[in-house]
Design a protein around this motif. Sequence first.
Motif, PDB file in Angstrom:
ATOM      1  N   ARG A 186       0.841  -1.186   0.000  1.00  0.00           N
ATOM      2  CA  ARG A 186       0.000   0.000   0.000  1.00  0.00           C
ATOM      3  C   ARG A 186       0.880   1.240   0.000  1.00  0.00           C
ATOM      4  N   LEU A 187       0.705   2.039  -1.022  1.00  0.00           N
ATOM      5  CA  LEU A 187       1.419   3.301  -1.116  1.00  0.00           C
ATOM      6  C   LEU A 187       0.580   4.420  -0.512  1.00  0.00           C
ATOM      7  N   SER A 188       1.275   5.397   0.055  1.00  0.00           N
ATOM      8  CA  SER A 188       0.611   6.577   0.598  1.00  0.00           C
ATOM      9  C   SER A 188       1.243   7.824   0.001  1.00  0.00           C
ATOM     10  N   CYS A 189       0.448   8.864  -0.078  1.00  0.00           N
ATOM     11  CA  CYS A 189       0.942  10.172  -0.521  1.00  0.00           C
ATOM     12  C   CYS A 189       0.297  11.213   0.380  1.00  0.00           C
ATOM     13  N   THR A 190       1.119  11.974   1.060  1.00  0.00           N
ATOM     14  CA  THR A 190       0.622  13.036   1.919  1.00  0.00           C
ATOM     15  C   THR A 190       0.822  14.369   1.218  1.00  0.00           C
ATOM     16  N   ALA A 191      -0.266  15.134   1.126  1.00  0.00           N
ATOM     17  CA  ALA A 191      -0.224  16.417   0.410  1.00  0.00           C
ATOM     18  C   ALA A 191      -0.309  17.569   1.398  1.00  0.00           C
ATOM     19  N   SER A 192       0.335  18.664   1.039  1.00  0.00           N
ATOM     20  CA  SER A 192       0.225  19.900   1.803  1.00  0.00           C
ATOM     21  C   SER A 192       0.268  21.065   0.821  1.00  0.00           C
ATOM     22  N   GLY A 193      -0.258  22.207   1.282  1.00  0.00           N
ATOM     23  CA  GLY A 193      -0.210  23.407   0.445  1.00  0.00           C
ATOM     24  C   GLY A 193      -1.374  23.567  -0.506  1.00  0.00           C
ATOM     25  N   ILE A 194      -2.333  22.654  -0.456  1.00  0.00           N
ATOM     26  CA  ILE A 194      -3.525  22.749  -1.302  1.00  0.00           C
ATOM     27  C   ILE A 194      -4.756  22.429  -0.473  1.00  0.00           C
ATOM     28  N   ASN A 195      -5.910  22.874  -0.981  1.00  0.00           N
ATOM     29  CA  ASN A 195      -7.187  22.491  -0.384  1.00  0.00           C
ATOM     30  C   ASN A 195      -7.509  21.092  -0.912  1.00  0.00           C
ATOM     31  N   PHE A 196      -6.932  20.103  -0.268  1.00  0.00           N
ATOM     32  CA  PHE A 196      -6.845  18.736  -0.766  1.00  0.00           C
ATOM     33  C   PHE A 196      -8.182  18.202  -1.278  1.00  0.00           C
ATOM     34  N   LYS A 197      -9.243  18.449  -0.549  1.00  0.00           N
ATOM     35  CA  LYS A 197     -10.509  17.771  -0.816  1.00  0.00           C
ATOM     36  C   LYS A 197     -11.150  18.173  -2.141  1.00  0.00           C
ATOM     37  N   ILE A 198     -10.736  19.268  -2.744  1.00  0.00           N
ATOM     38  CA  ILE A 198     -11.405  19.725  -3.957  1.00  0.00           C
ATOM     39  C   ILE A 198     -10.717  19.240  -5.231  1.00  0.00           C
ATOM     40  N   TYR A 199      -9.594  18.557  -5.080  1.00  0.00           N
ATOM     41  CA  TYR A 199      -8.805  18.176  -6.257  1.00  0.00           C
ATOM     42  C   TYR A 199      -8.943  16.709  -6.615  1.00  0.00           C
ATOM     43  N   ALA A 200      -8.938  16.455  -7.930  1.00  0.00           N
ATOM     44  CA  ALA A 200      -8.689  15.111  -8.415  1.00  0.00           C
ATOM     45  C   ALA A 200      -7.195  14.815  -8.245  1.00  0.00           C
ATOM     46  N   LEU A 201      -6.886  13.556  -7.972  1.00  0.00           N
ATOM     47  CA  LEU A 201      -5.505  13.146  -7.720  1.00  0.00           C
ATOM     48  C   LEU A 201      -5.210  11.889  -8.516  1.00  0.00           C
ATOM     49  N   ASP A 202      -3.956  11.718  -8.831  1.00  0.00           N
ATOM     50  CA  ASP A 202      -3.561  10.599  -9.675  1.00  0.00           C
ATOM     51  C   ASP A 202      -2.357   9.880  -9.089  1.00  0.00           C
ATOM     52  N   TRP A 203      -2.264   8.620  -9.445  1.00  0.00           N
ATOM     53  CA  TRP A 203      -1.023   7.861  -9.300  1.00  0.00           C
ATOM     54  C   TRP A 203      -0.470   7.596 -10.713  1.00  0.00           C
ATOM     55  N   ASP A 259      -8.186  10.078   1.809  1.00  0.00           N
ATOM     56  CA  ASP A 259      -8.650  10.459   3.134  1.00  0.00           C
ATOM     57  C   ASP A 259      -8.521  11.973   3.221  1.00  0.00           C
ATOM     58  N   ASN A 260      -9.642  12.657   3.027  1.00  0.00           N
ATOM     59  CA  ASN A 260      -9.607  14.121   2.999  1.00  0.00           C
ATOM     60  C   ASN A 260      -9.324  14.723   4.377  1.00  0.00           C
ATOM     61  N   LYS A 261      -9.572  13.965   5.438  1.00  0.00           N
ATOM     62  CA  LYS A 261      -9.293  14.483   6.777  1.00  0.00           C
ATOM     63  C   LYS A 261      -7.783  14.645   6.989  1.00  0.00           C
ATOM     64  N   TRP A 262      -7.018  13.693   6.448  1.00  0.00           N
ATOM     65  CA  TRP A 262      -5.573  13.695   6.668  1.00  0.00           C
ATOM     66  C   TRP A 262      -4.782  14.084   5.424  1.00  0.00           C
ATOM     67  N   ASN A 263      -5.483  14.537   4.382  1.00  0.00           N
ATOM     68  CA  ASN A 263      -4.820  14.949   3.131  1.00  0.00           C
ATOM     69  C   ASN A 263      -3.939  13.833   2.573  1.00  0.00           C
ATOM     70  N   ARG A 264      -4.480  12.626   2.539  1.00  0.00           N
ATOM     71  CA  ARG A 264      -3.694  11.485   2.078  1.00  0.00           C
ATOM     72  C   ARG A 264      -4.372  10.789   0.910  1.00  0.00           C
ATOM     73  N   LEU A 265      -3.543  10.349   0.012  1.00  0.00           N
ATOM     74  CA  LEU A 265      -3.935   9.549  -1.133  1.00  0.00           C
ATOM     75  C   LEU A 265      -3.284   8.178  -0.961  1.00  0.00           C
ATOM     76  N   TYR A 266      -4.004   7.125  -1.326  1.00  0.00           N
ATOM     77  CA  TYR A 266      -3.507   5.773  -1.161  1.00  0.00           C
ATOM     78  C   TYR A 266      -3.603   5.003  -2.479  1.00  0.00           C
ATOM     79  N   LEU A 267      -2.758   4.004  -2.570  1.00  0.00           N
ATOM     80  CA  LEU A 267      -2.858   3.043  -3.662  1.00  0.00           C
ATOM     81  C   LEU A 267      -2.613   1.663  -3.080  1.00  0.00           C
TER      82      LEU A 267
END
Length: 115
Positions: A19-36, A72-80
Motif C-alpha cells: 500500500r502506497l501513501s501520498c501526503t499532500a500539503s499546500g492545497i485544499n486537498f478535498k477539492i482536487y482530483a488526484l492521480d497515481w 482520506d480528505n481528513k488527513w490529506n492522504r492519497l492511497y494506492l
Amino acid sequence: QVRLVESGGGLVQPGESLRLSCTASGINFKIYALDWYRQAPGKERVSIARITSTGSADYSDSVKGRFTISRDNKWNRLYLQMNSLKSEDTAVYYCHVKHGGIDFWGQGTQVTVSQ
C-alpha cells in the motif's frame, strides 16, 4: 507551496501486496482530483489511477482489478492498494495533482516486484 510526499514502496515477491501513501500539503486537498503515475526503467511516466474530488475512481487496464485508489480528505492522504503484484509493476510510483494549471509531483517511491 504544494508538496507531495510518497511512501510505502519496497521489494516484494510476485503475488504479494503493498500500500502506497501520498501526503499532500499546500492545497485544499478535498477539492482536487488526484492521480497515481508510475515510471518503469527506460519507459515514460504513465497514469495508472485517478480519483476525483467526489471519490470516483478510474484505472488503466494494466492495473484494473488489482489496484485500488482511495483518499482520506481528513488527513490529506492519497492511497494506492496494490494486490497481486507482478514483475511488470516494478517502477517508481508518483502521486500527482494539477493546481493552478501546474503539475505537481512527489519525489516518487520505488516498487520492485521480484523473486
